[in-house]
Write a protein that holds these residues in place. Structure first.
Motif, PDB file in Angstrom:
ATOM      1  N   VAL A  75      18.537 -37.205   9.112  1.00  0.00           N
ATOM      2  CA  VAL A  75      19.229 -36.570  10.232  1.00  0.00           C
ATOM      3  C   VAL A  75      19.088 -37.445  11.478  1.00  0.00           C
ATOM      4  CG1 VAL A  75      18.778 -34.307   9.227  1.00  0.00           C
ATOM      5  CG2 VAL A  75      17.220 -35.194  10.979  1.00  0.00           C
ATOM      6  N   GLY A  77      20.207 -37.445  16.094  1.00  0.00           N
ATOM      7  CA  GLY A  77      20.794 -36.772  17.249  1.00  0.00           C
ATOM      8  C   GLY A  77      22.005 -37.554  17.738  1.00  0.00           C
ATOM      9  N   GLN A 150      10.847 -41.951  19.739  1.00  0.00           N
ATOM     10  CA  GLN A 150      11.110 -40.920  20.743  1.00  0.00           C
ATOM     11  C   GLN A 150      12.149 -39.955  20.183  1.00  0.00           C
ATOM     12  OE1 GLN A 150      13.034 -42.667  24.157  1.00  0.00           O
ATOM     13  NE2 GLN A 150      12.700 -40.863  25.441  1.00  0.00           N
ATOM     14  N   PHE A 151      11.847 -38.662  20.261  1.00  0.00           N
ATOM     15  CA  PHE A 151      12.865 -37.653  19.955  1.00  0.00           C
ATOM     16  C   PHE A 151      13.680 -37.481  21.233  1.00  0.00           C
ATOM     17  CE2 PHE A 151      14.635 -33.410  19.673  1.00  0.00           C
ATOM     18  CZ  PHE A 151      15.104 -33.381  18.361  1.00  0.00           C
ATOM     19  N   ASP A 171      17.894 -42.111  16.019  1.00  0.00           N
ATOM     20  CA  ASP A 171      16.917 -41.671  15.025  1.00  0.00           C
ATOM     21  C   ASP A 171      15.572 -42.307  15.352  1.00  0.00           C
ATOM     22  OD1 ASP A 171      16.812 -44.271  14.094  1.00  0.00           O
ATOM     23  OD2 ASP A 171      17.503 -43.819  12.074  1.00  0.00           O
ATOM     24  N   MET A 172      14.611 -42.225  14.432  1.00  0.00           N
ATOM     25  CA  MET A 172      13.274 -42.741  14.735  1.00  0.00           C
ATOM     26  C   MET A 172      12.753 -43.720  13.677  1.00  0.00           C
ATOM     27  SD  MET A 172      11.648 -39.229  16.352  1.00  0.00           S
ATOM     28  CE  MET A 172      10.186 -40.040  16.993  1.00  0.00           C
ATOM     29  N   SER A 195      21.803 -33.441  13.384  1.00  0.00           N
ATOM     30  CA  SER A 195      21.142 -32.140  13.488  1.00  0.00           C
ATOM     31  C   SER A 195      21.245 -31.581  14.901  1.00  0.00           C
ATOM     32  CB  SER A 195      19.666 -32.274  13.117  1.00  0.00           C
ATOM     33  OG  SER A 195      19.047 -33.263  13.924  1.00  0.00           O
ATOM     34  N   ASP A 196      21.574 -32.468  15.865  1.00  0.00           N
ATOM     35  CA  ASP A 196      21.543 -32.051  17.278  1.00  0.00           C
ATOM     36  C   ASP A 196      22.302 -33.069  18.122  1.00  0.00           C
ATOM     37  OD1 ASP A 196      18.655 -33.400  16.581  1.00  0.00           O
ATOM     38  OD2 ASP A 196      19.423 -34.091  18.489  1.00  0.00           O
ATOM     39  N   ALA A 198      20.992 -34.603  20.905  1.00  0.00           N
ATOM     40  CA  ALA A 198      20.057 -35.434  21.691  1.00  0.00           C
ATOM     41  C   ALA A 198      20.042 -35.053  23.179  1.00  0.00           C
ATOM     42  CB  ALA A 198      20.399 -36.920  21.495  1.00  0.00           C
ATOM     43  N   PHE A 206      17.732 -28.839  16.556  1.00  0.00           N
ATOM     44  CA  PHE A 206      17.036 -29.518  15.455  1.00  0.00           C
ATOM     45  C   PHE A 206      16.402 -28.482  14.521  1.00  0.00           C
ATOM     46  CE2 PHE A 206      13.194 -31.476  13.646  1.00  0.00           C
ATOM     47  CZ  PHE A 206      13.726 -32.606  13.057  1.00  0.00           C
TER      48      PHE A 206
HETATM   49  N1  ADE Z   1      16.433 -37.108  14.693  1.00  0.00           N
HETATM   50  C1  ADE Z   1      17.123 -35.966  14.780  1.00  0.00           C
HETATM   51  N2  ADE Z   1      17.430 -35.686  16.058  1.00  0.00           N
HETATM   52  C2  ADE Z   1      16.902 -36.686  16.801  1.00  0.00           C
HETATM   53  C3  ADE Z   1      16.867 -36.949  18.183  1.00  0.00           C
HETATM   54  N3  ADE Z   1      17.451 -36.113  19.054  1.00  0.00           N
HETATM   55  N4  ADE Z   1      16.240 -38.067  18.608  1.00  0.00           N
HETATM   56  C4  ADE Z   1      15.655 -38.903  17.721  1.00  0.00           C
HETATM   57  N5  ADE Z   1      15.647 -38.696  16.404  1.00  0.00           N
HETATM   58  C5  ADE Z   1      16.273 -37.600  15.942  1.00  0.00           C
END
Ligand code: ADE
Length: 230
Positions: A75, A77, A150-151, A171-172, A195-196, A198, A206
């Protein structure tokens, strides 16, 4: 053999469920599952969240299993206004948005030594995956995946990432795996379902959409693997 790396178990479990003759092997604190999906030999790992786990996983996978290609699924953002929740971005390239040696005069995201900002994905593999997103009834987009430890959950960071790197989503893990694949000459592709957005709603979104988004990405990958002739 195809290597698959997901960060979280919800991003890997559907694939693990359909894997035949599976056998586990632990390396670097990560379980690698070797088996078959359709006619294809697969090694699947859930690496954990963040660039360090992702890089460690990619190195161990390449050294121990010698996959012909690696695909990152999961997933992300959305950071582009053209990408919506539950759309699937097939990466054209990946960048590490938190890599910053700009005080030394470098471009944002530059990886010194190899002198690269963007890691391009394997074109034919990405084209195939794009086709399977559509075949599976998903909304497919192509774009840059921006990775960092970082989310991303605020509009300012989101805008910085989309403006500086022309990114579609954040993503991360993807950019770290892409770099390891690049230095080892392993073809790489990444598939990320949103999923979102960001933004300020990202943590709630999320929690609500992560499982659903992860399943979309996994199903695309399973369809692709099932299409490979034994
Ligand atoms: N994975 C899913 N949503 C994310 C976000 N907003 N930032 C970083 N990684 C993610």
């Amino acid at each position: 053999m195809t290597g698959i790396i997901a960060a979280m178990s919800c991003e890997a479990e559907l694939i693990l469920n359909v894997m035949q003759n599976k056998a586990p092997r632990a390396l670097c604190g990560i379980t690698f599952w070797q088996g078959k999906v359709g006619g294809e030999d697969v090694v699947l790992a859930t690496c954990g969240v963040g660039k360090v786990f992702a890089a460690a996983c990619a190195v161990a996978m390449i050294m121990e299993f010698k996959p012909d290609r690696i695909i990152n699924t999961g997933v992300a953002g959305a950071v582009s206004s053209e990408v919506n929740k539950l759309d699937t971005v097939v990466a054209t390239a990946l960048v590490q948005h938190d890599m910053d040696t700009t005080p030394l005069g470098d471009d944002p995201g530059l990886i010194s030594g190899i002198n690269k900002v963007f890691f391009e994905t394997d074109r034919s593999l990405s084209d195939e995956l794009y086709g399977f997103v559509e075949l599976c009834g998903g909304k497919a987009k192509r774009g840059v995946v921006a990775t960092g430890d970082q989310f991303v959950a605020d509009n300012e960071t989101k805008k910085r990432i989309s403006t500086l790197f022309g990114a579609s989503c954040a993503d991360m893990e993807g950019g770290a795996i892409a770099q390891v694949c690049f230095v080892n000459n392993v073809p790489f592709a990444a598939l990320r379902t949103m999923s979102d957005g960001a933004d300020g709603d990202a943590s709630g979104d999320f929690a609500e959409f992560c499982n659903k988004a992860a399943k979309i990405s996994s199903n695309v990958l399973i369809s692709y693997l099932n299409s490979i002739k034994a």
